[in-house]
Design a protein around this motif. Structure first.
Motif: not given
Length: 272
Positions: A111-113, A156-157, A218-223
């Motif tokens: 998804q991202n490099h 989503a991130v 932090k980037l993963a954005g999961i609580e």
């Protein structure tokens, strides 16, 4: 000669759990879809002197093993989870990082490099740290890759969690941004802290700075995420998870490294 296998141990420290075990064995015992975020850096197969692992396997043997590990991680990752794989290349094997990424993630989507820059030269000045090499053919390797994989490529991130302020403040209102924060992009400058002894590296020959797993989490954005590192090493990922209030599971095959990671985690908690 490698150390003889030792009886497995386990530590529970704060919100973190350390398992001294082979990663494939331990991953097979975790429940499926039980992990939100995996941040890890496997051995690079370049001959680093680990205590309980031979870091110089035949290339195809090594890549087959990486493929097994990748499938095991995919099994425990939740559908909306993120897998951040840090791996670097060497001058005489420039494809190894991408080959490891391909081998470990045949069931997932890139998804991202992200490019992790350790040292950067601007004009006549250099900032950061790098390990110099003596060569008439190869340049010093001042960066590594962080491959961000998800199960379907549509996760989503939280880009602004690792964002930066706008340089031109007029862009905030002009483009309808809610606050003075923008995506920082996929090049991260994360230097190592200066160390003068092996003890300052927690007696581990390889590792990454705490800010690297912190940014990934932090980037993963999961609580309240569950964070996994199947190659725990010096324990950096769990230190980051604890500082962010996340639950973590670290797997380390070497009993001495695992014990030192546990002690490092205790010290980090005591210092906060």
């Amino acid at each position: 000669m490698l150390d003889q296998p030792q009886a497995p141990q386990e530590w529970s420290i704060g919100r973190q759990r350390i398992l001294q075990a082979d990663c494939l064995t331990a991953l097979a015992e975790l429940p499926p879809e039980s992990v939100d975020i995996c941040v890890t850096s496997p051995p690079y197969n370049i001959g680093i002197a680990y205590r309980s692992y031979q870091d110089k396997l035949p290339r195809e043997t090594y890549l087959d093993w990486m493929a097994e590990v990748g499938l095991a991680i995919e099994r425990v990752l939740k559908p909306d989870g993120s897998f951040f794989l840090n791996v670097g290349s060497t001058g005489n094997d420039p494809w190894i990082a991408s080959d490891v990424a391909d081998a470990m993630t045949r069931e997932m989507v890139l998804q991202n490099h992200i490019v992790w820059v350790k040292s950067l030269s601007v004009g006549d000045d250099t900032i950061g740290h790098f390990k110099p090499i003596t060569s008439s053919r190869f340049l010093n390797n001042n960066h590594e890759s962080i491959y961000h994989f998800t199960k379907d490529g549509h996760v989503a991130v939280d880009r602004l969690a690792v964002g930066v302020p706008f340089k031109d403040k007029s862009n905030i209102a002009r483009w309808g941004h809610a606050r003075d924060r923008r995506c920082a992009g996929n090049v991260w400058y994360l230097p190592y802290k200066t160390v003068k002894s092996r003890a300052q590296k927690f007696d581990h020959p390889a590792g990454f700075p705490v800010e690297l797993p912190m940014r990934c989490i932090k980037l993963a954005g999961i609580e309240d995420p569950v964070v996994l590192d199947p190659f725990l090493g010096a324990g950096t990922t769990l230190v980051a998870a604890e500082q962010l209030g996340a639950r973590g599971i670290g797997i380390e095959i070497d009993a001495d490294y695992a014990a030192r990671a546990a002690e490092r985690l205790r010290q980090a908690m005591a210092a906060t």
